[in-house]
Design a protein around this motif. Sequence first.
Motif, PDB file in Angstrom:
ATOM      1  N   ASN A 161      -6.957   8.282 -12.839  1.00  0.00           N
ATOM      2  CA  ASN A 161      -6.364   7.404 -13.842  1.00  0.00           C
ATOM      3  C   ASN A 161      -4.914   7.079 -13.514  1.00  0.00           C
ATOM      4  OD1 ASN A 161      -8.711   7.281 -15.356  1.00  0.00           O
ATOM      5  ND2 ASN A 161      -8.141   8.991 -16.664  1.00  0.00           N
ATOM      6  N   LEU A 162      -4.166   8.083 -13.066  1.00  0.00           N
ATOM      7  CA  LEU A 162      -2.762   7.825 -12.712  1.00  0.00           C
ATOM      8  C   LEU A 162      -2.676   6.827 -11.567  1.00  0.00           C
ATOM      9  CD1 LEU A 162       0.070  10.428 -12.517  1.00  0.00           C
ATOM     10  CD2 LEU A 162      -0.230   8.832 -10.626  1.00  0.00           C
ATOM     11  N   THR A 163      -3.532   6.990 -10.567  1.00  0.00           N
ATOM     12  CA  THR A 163      -3.508   6.069  -9.426  1.00  0.00           C
ATOM     13  C   THR A 163      -3.845   4.646  -9.858  1.00  0.00           C
ATOM     14  OG1 THR A 163      -4.165   7.880  -7.953  1.00  0.00           O
ATOM     15  CG2 THR A 163      -4.465   5.635  -7.142  1.00  0.00           C
ATOM     16  N   LYS A 164      -4.876   4.506 -10.662  1.00  0.00           N
ATOM     17  CA  LYS A 164      -5.271   3.166 -11.096  1.00  0.00           C
ATOM     18  C   LYS A 164      -4.276   2.569 -12.097  1.00  0.00           C
ATOM     19  CE  LYS A 164      -9.318   4.798 -12.128  1.00  0.00           C
ATOM     20  NZ  LYS A 164     -10.723   4.969 -12.596  1.00  0.00           N
ATOM     21  N   ASN A 165      -3.677   3.411 -12.938  1.00  0.00           N
ATOM     22  CA  ASN A 165      -2.687   2.912 -13.894  1.00  0.00           C
ATOM     23  C   ASN A 165      -1.418   2.432 -13.208  1.00  0.00           C
ATOM     24  OD1 ASN A 165      -4.295   3.374 -16.140  1.00  0.00           O
ATOM     25  ND2 ASN A 165      -3.499   5.442 -16.474  1.00  0.00           N
ATOM     26  N   SER A 166      -1.199   2.842 -11.967  1.00  0.00           N
ATOM     27  CA  SER A 166      -0.011   2.353 -11.243  1.00  0.00           C
ATOM     28  C   SER A 166      -0.050   0.850 -11.039  1.00  0.00           C
ATOM     29  CB  SER A 166       0.102   3.061  -9.891  1.00  0.00           C
ATOM     30  OG  SER A 166      -0.970   2.698  -9.032  1.00  0.00           O
ATOM     31  N   SER A 167      -1.228   0.227 -11.202  1.00  0.00           N
ATOM     32  CA  SER A 167      -1.314  -1.230 -11.078  1.00  0.00           C
ATOM     33  C   SER A 167      -0.555  -1.944 -12.187  1.00  0.00           C
ATOM     34  CB  SER A 167      -2.782  -1.672 -11.093  1.00  0.00           C
ATOM     35  OG  SER A 167      -3.406  -1.293 -12.305  1.00  0.00           O
ATOM     36  N   LEU A 168      -0.186  -1.225 -13.271  1.00  0.00           N
ATOM     37  CA  LEU A 168       0.636  -1.819 -14.326  1.00  0.00           C
ATOM     38  C   LEU A 168       2.075  -2.035 -13.871  1.00  0.00           C
ATOM     39  CD1 LEU A 168      -0.617   0.238 -17.408  1.00  0.00           C
ATOM     40  CD2 LEU A 168      -1.164  -2.123 -16.844  1.00  0.00           C
ATOM     41  N   ALA A 169       2.380  -1.656 -12.633  1.00  0.00           N
ATOM     42  CA  ALA A 169       3.733  -1.846 -12.106  1.00  0.00           C
ATOM     43  C   ALA A 169       4.154  -3.307 -12.122  1.00  0.00           C
ATOM     44  CB  ALA A 169       3.810  -1.297 -10.681  1.00  0.00           C
ATOM     45  N   VAL A 170       3.196  -4.207 -12.042  1.00  0.00           N
ATOM     46  CA  VAL A 170       3.522  -5.630 -12.037  1.00  0.00           C
ATOM     47  C   VAL A 170       4.225  -6.038 -13.320  1.00  0.00           C
ATOM     48  CG1 VAL A 170       1.305  -6.341 -13.023  1.00  0.00           C
ATOM     49  CG2 VAL A 170       2.549  -7.913 -11.532  1.00  0.00           C
TER      50      VAL A 170
ATOM     51  N   ILE B 239       8.406   7.678 -14.328  1.00  0.00           N
ATOM     52  CA  ILE B 239       8.592   8.444 -15.564  1.00  0.00           C
ATOM     53  C   ILE B 239       7.449   8.176 -16.532  1.00  0.00           C
ATOM     54  CG2 ILE B 239      10.058   8.732 -17.584  1.00  0.00           C
ATOM     55  CD1 ILE B 239      12.475   8.205 -15.848  1.00  0.00           C
ATOM     56  N   GLY B 240       7.104   6.898 -16.709  1.00  0.00           N
ATOM     57  CA  GLY B 240       6.049   6.553 -17.652  1.00  0.00           C
ATOM     58  C   GLY B 240       4.701   7.149 -17.265  1.00  0.00           C
TER      59      GLY B 240
ATOM     60  N   VAL C 192       0.838  -1.206   0.000  1.00  0.00           N
ATOM     61  CA  VAL C 192       0.000   0.000   0.000  1.00  0.00           C
ATOM     62  C   VAL C 192       0.873   1.257   0.000  1.00  0.00           C
ATOM     63  CG1 VAL C 192      -1.683   1.325   1.324  1.00  0.00           C
ATOM     64  CG2 VAL C 192      -1.945  -1.143   1.118  1.00  0.00           C
ATOM     65  N   LEU C 193       1.913   1.279   0.816  1.00  0.00           N
ATOM     66  CA  LEU C 193       2.800   2.443   0.875  1.00  0.00           C
ATOM     67  C   LEU C 193       3.550   2.639  -0.436  1.00  0.00           C
ATOM     68  CD1 LEU C 193       4.232   2.087   4.499  1.00  0.00           C
ATOM     69  CD2 LEU C 193       2.418   3.611   3.697  1.00  0.00           C
ATOM     70  N   ASN C 194       3.956   1.547  -1.077  1.00  0.00           N
ATOM     71  CA  ASN C 194       4.623   1.662  -2.378  1.00  0.00           C
ATOM     72  C   ASN C 194       3.670   2.225  -3.434  1.00  0.00           C
ATOM     73  OD1 ASN C 194       7.011   0.697  -1.350  1.00  0.00           O
ATOM     74  ND2 ASN C 194       6.746  -1.374  -2.135  1.00  0.00           N
ATOM     75  N   THR C 195       2.408   1.828  -3.375  1.00  0.00           N
ATOM     76  CA  THR C 195       1.421   2.386  -4.299  1.00  0.00           C
ATOM     77  C   THR C 195       1.216   3.874  -4.044  1.00  0.00           C
ATOM     78  OG1 THR C 195       0.267   0.264  -4.523  1.00  0.00           O
ATOM     79  CG2 THR C 195      -0.975   2.240  -5.070  1.00  0.00           C
ATOM     80  N   LEU C 196       1.115   4.252  -2.781  1.00  0.00           N
ATOM     81  CA  LEU C 196       0.960   5.667  -2.443  1.00  0.00           C
ATOM     82  C   LEU C 196       2.183   6.479  -2.851  1.00  0.00           C
ATOM     83  CD1 LEU C 196      -0.714   5.437   1.085  1.00  0.00           C
ATOM     84  CD2 LEU C 196      -1.779   6.199  -1.042  1.00  0.00           C
ATOM     85  N   LYS C 197       3.361   5.879  -2.728  1.00  0.00           N
ATOM     86  CA  LYS C 197       4.585   6.585  -3.125  1.00  0.00           C
ATOM     87  C   LYS C 197       4.560   6.921  -4.613  1.00  0.00           C
ATOM     88  CE  LYS C 197       8.509   4.342  -3.254  1.00  0.00           C
ATOM     89  NZ  LYS C 197       9.779   3.668  -2.852  1.00  0.00           N
ATOM     90  N   VAL C 198       4.056   6.009  -5.419  1.00  0.00           N
ATOM     91  CA  VAL C 198       3.939   6.279  -6.856  1.00  0.00           C
ATOM     92  C   VAL C 198       2.842   7.294  -7.129  1.00  0.00           C
ATOM     93  CG1 VAL C 198       3.381   5.260  -9.088  1.00  0.00           C
ATOM     94  CG2 VAL C 198       4.851   4.028  -7.499  1.00  0.00           C
ATOM     95  N   ALA C 199       1.683   7.117  -6.496  1.00  0.00           N
ATOM     96  CA  ALA C 199       0.525   7.964  -6.787  1.00  0.00           C
ATOM     97  C   ALA C 199       0.764   9.411  -6.368  1.00  0.00           C
ATOM     98  CB  ALA C 199      -0.716   7.398  -6.097  1.00  0.00           C
ATOM     99  N   VAL C 200       1.236   9.621  -5.143  1.00  0.00           N
ATOM    100  CA  VAL C 200       1.399  10.989  -4.635  1.00  0.00           C
ATOM    101  C   VAL C 200       2.475  11.740  -5.411  1.00  0.00           C
ATOM    102  CG1 VAL C 200       2.054  12.360  -2.621  1.00  0.00           C
ATOM    103  CG2 VAL C 200       0.565  10.366  -2.337  1.00  0.00           C
ATOM    104  N   VAL C 201       3.654  11.126  -5.541  1.00  0.00           N
ATOM    105  CA  VAL C 201       4.741  11.792  -6.279  1.00  0.00           C
ATOM    106  C   VAL C 201       4.346  11.977  -7.742  1.00  0.00           C
ATOM    107  CG1 VAL C 201       7.161  11.627  -6.956  1.00  0.00           C
ATOM    108  CG2 VAL C 201       6.459  10.860  -4.697  1.00  0.00           C
ATOM    109  N   GLY C 202       3.697  10.974  -8.326  1.00  0.00           N
ATOM    110  CA  GLY C 202       3.290  11.076  -9.723  1.00  0.00           C
ATOM    111  C   GLY C 202       2.284  12.181  -9.960  1.00  0.00           C
ATOM    112  N   ILE C 203       1.313  12.338  -9.066  1.00  0.00           N
ATOM    113  CA  ILE C 203       0.307  13.395  -9.226  1.00  0.00           C
ATOM    114  C   ILE C 203       0.963  14.774  -9.174  1.00  0.00           C
ATOM    115  CG2 ILE C 203      -1.583  14.534  -8.001  1.00  0.00           C
ATOM    116  CD1 ILE C 203      -2.688  11.754  -7.360  1.00  0.00           C
ATOM    117  N   VAL C 204       1.889  14.968  -8.238  1.00  0.00           N
ATOM    118  CA  VAL C 204       2.551  16.272  -8.112  1.00  0.00           C
ATOM    119  C   VAL C 204       3.372  16.577  -9.369  1.00  0.00           C
ATOM    120  CG1 VAL C 204       4.260  17.593  -6.812  1.00  0.00           C
ATOM    121  CG2 VAL C 204       2.586  16.179  -5.594  1.00  0.00           C
ATOM    122  N   LEU C 205       4.191  15.622  -9.800  1.00  0.00           N
ATOM    123  CA  LEU C 205       5.056  15.854 -10.960  1.00  0.00           C
ATOM    124  C   LEU C 205       4.243  15.983 -12.250  1.00  0.00           C
ATOM    125  CD1 LEU C 205       8.039  13.435 -10.203  1.00  0.00           C
ATOM    126  CD2 LEU C 205       7.857  15.884  -9.763  1.00  0.00           C
ATOM    127  N   ALA C 206       3.210  15.163 -12.402  1.00  0.00           N
ATOM    128  CA  ALA C 206       2.386  15.245 -13.615  1.00  0.00           C
ATOM    129  C   ALA C 206       1.650  16.577 -13.682  1.00  0.00           C
ATOM    130  CB  ALA C 206       1.395  14.083 -13.647  1.00  0.00           C
TER     131      ALA C 206
END
Length: 400
Positions: free
Chosen positions: A336-345, A274-275, A97-111
């Motif tokens: 969409n960014l949060t849900k697309n983070s599931s492609l991390a697998v 980045i993606g 969960v924390l790894n997902t939040l790390k992607v979502a929060v940082v990604g939202i700010v940078l995007a």
Amino acid sequence: MSDTAADPRLLRAPPRKGIRLSWADERLRAIIWQVLVVGIVVAIVWWLVRNTNHNLEVRRIATGWGFLGREAGLPVAESLVSYSPTNTYARALLVGVLNTLKVAVVGIVLATILGTLIGIARLSKNWLLARLAGVYIEVVRDLPLLLQLLFWYAILQGLPSPRQALHPAEGVFLSNRGLKLPWIQWQDAHSFALLGLVIGVVLAVFYARSARAKQMRDGQPRRVWPAALGLILGLPILIWAVLGAPWQGDIPALRGFNFTGGLTVTPEYFALLIGLVMYTAAFIAEIVRAGIQSVARGQWEAAEALGFQRGRIMRLIVLPQALRVIIPPMTSQYLNLTKNSSLAVAIGYQDIVSIANTTLNQTGQAIEGIAIIMLVFLTISLSISLFMNWYNARIALVER
């Protein structure tokens, strides 16, 4: 004899009003249809639950949440909290969960930052800058996100080994092991100082609002920045000094075949970030462009007539008005960014989807594993929606 007694119509009792039930009554039809729909939904849910329980009993598959307390034996490459394979499945899922939040929060700010800059650049009077922004938007939006993630991951894997790592600045190394950055030896005192910084920002915002409200009442301007600077910087520095947090740099250095020390940004996380950022920023750029163009041209002309520079016009006049158009579709892009983070697998980053899939494969708790994934993404998405809806209502234009 009075007129009332003479008129028999006035002596007649008024008709008694009753409730007439008829299919022609629109309210009655609405109630009946709602009852039918709710009954059908309840029946479907009951059938699914009954059928699932029957199939689980036939296949002798145990259900329940007891597996969360068992030892996971699951290695996780990176985590924001301490973790080892001897920890429980609950701890492993928390790491996911924390790894997902790390992607979502940082990604939202940078995007948001990148998308806003590109959207403004597409409206630039510089022909080359506007065309480059347009090409970026069209190309990135038309390529599948999964393909872009694989592209960036392949590029990062093609970087040189740690011994031949790129060294653009002191203490910064880029190799196929990831990005190494200087950091500090983080302790609990640093965490409390960071919390003090957040509290200082919140207090500064409230102080600025209070000063603005007083200025609206008496017309006297008040300097906000000294108090804001004291709250934002003074409070965390005071906490840091009282708790005695060391300020020792942790500089990465090459030891053998790998780096030690410093902050590590793994290739999996780097490629995913980045993606997601570049893909989502292309959509945000179009939203920002549309929001800016929704502001009447007369606003620009009036501000230019008063001597404002274009940068100040954009920051103080145009963007605040464009937000009412930008915020609603921007919320969808954040989701969409949060849900697309599931492609991390696909590139090996261990988020909640990856760890939950491994957990259900080891324990056989498929229903519970899928339920955890759904609950996590539902909670994050609803939190984003609630915050953005609150902010949208706050900046909405209200007619008085």
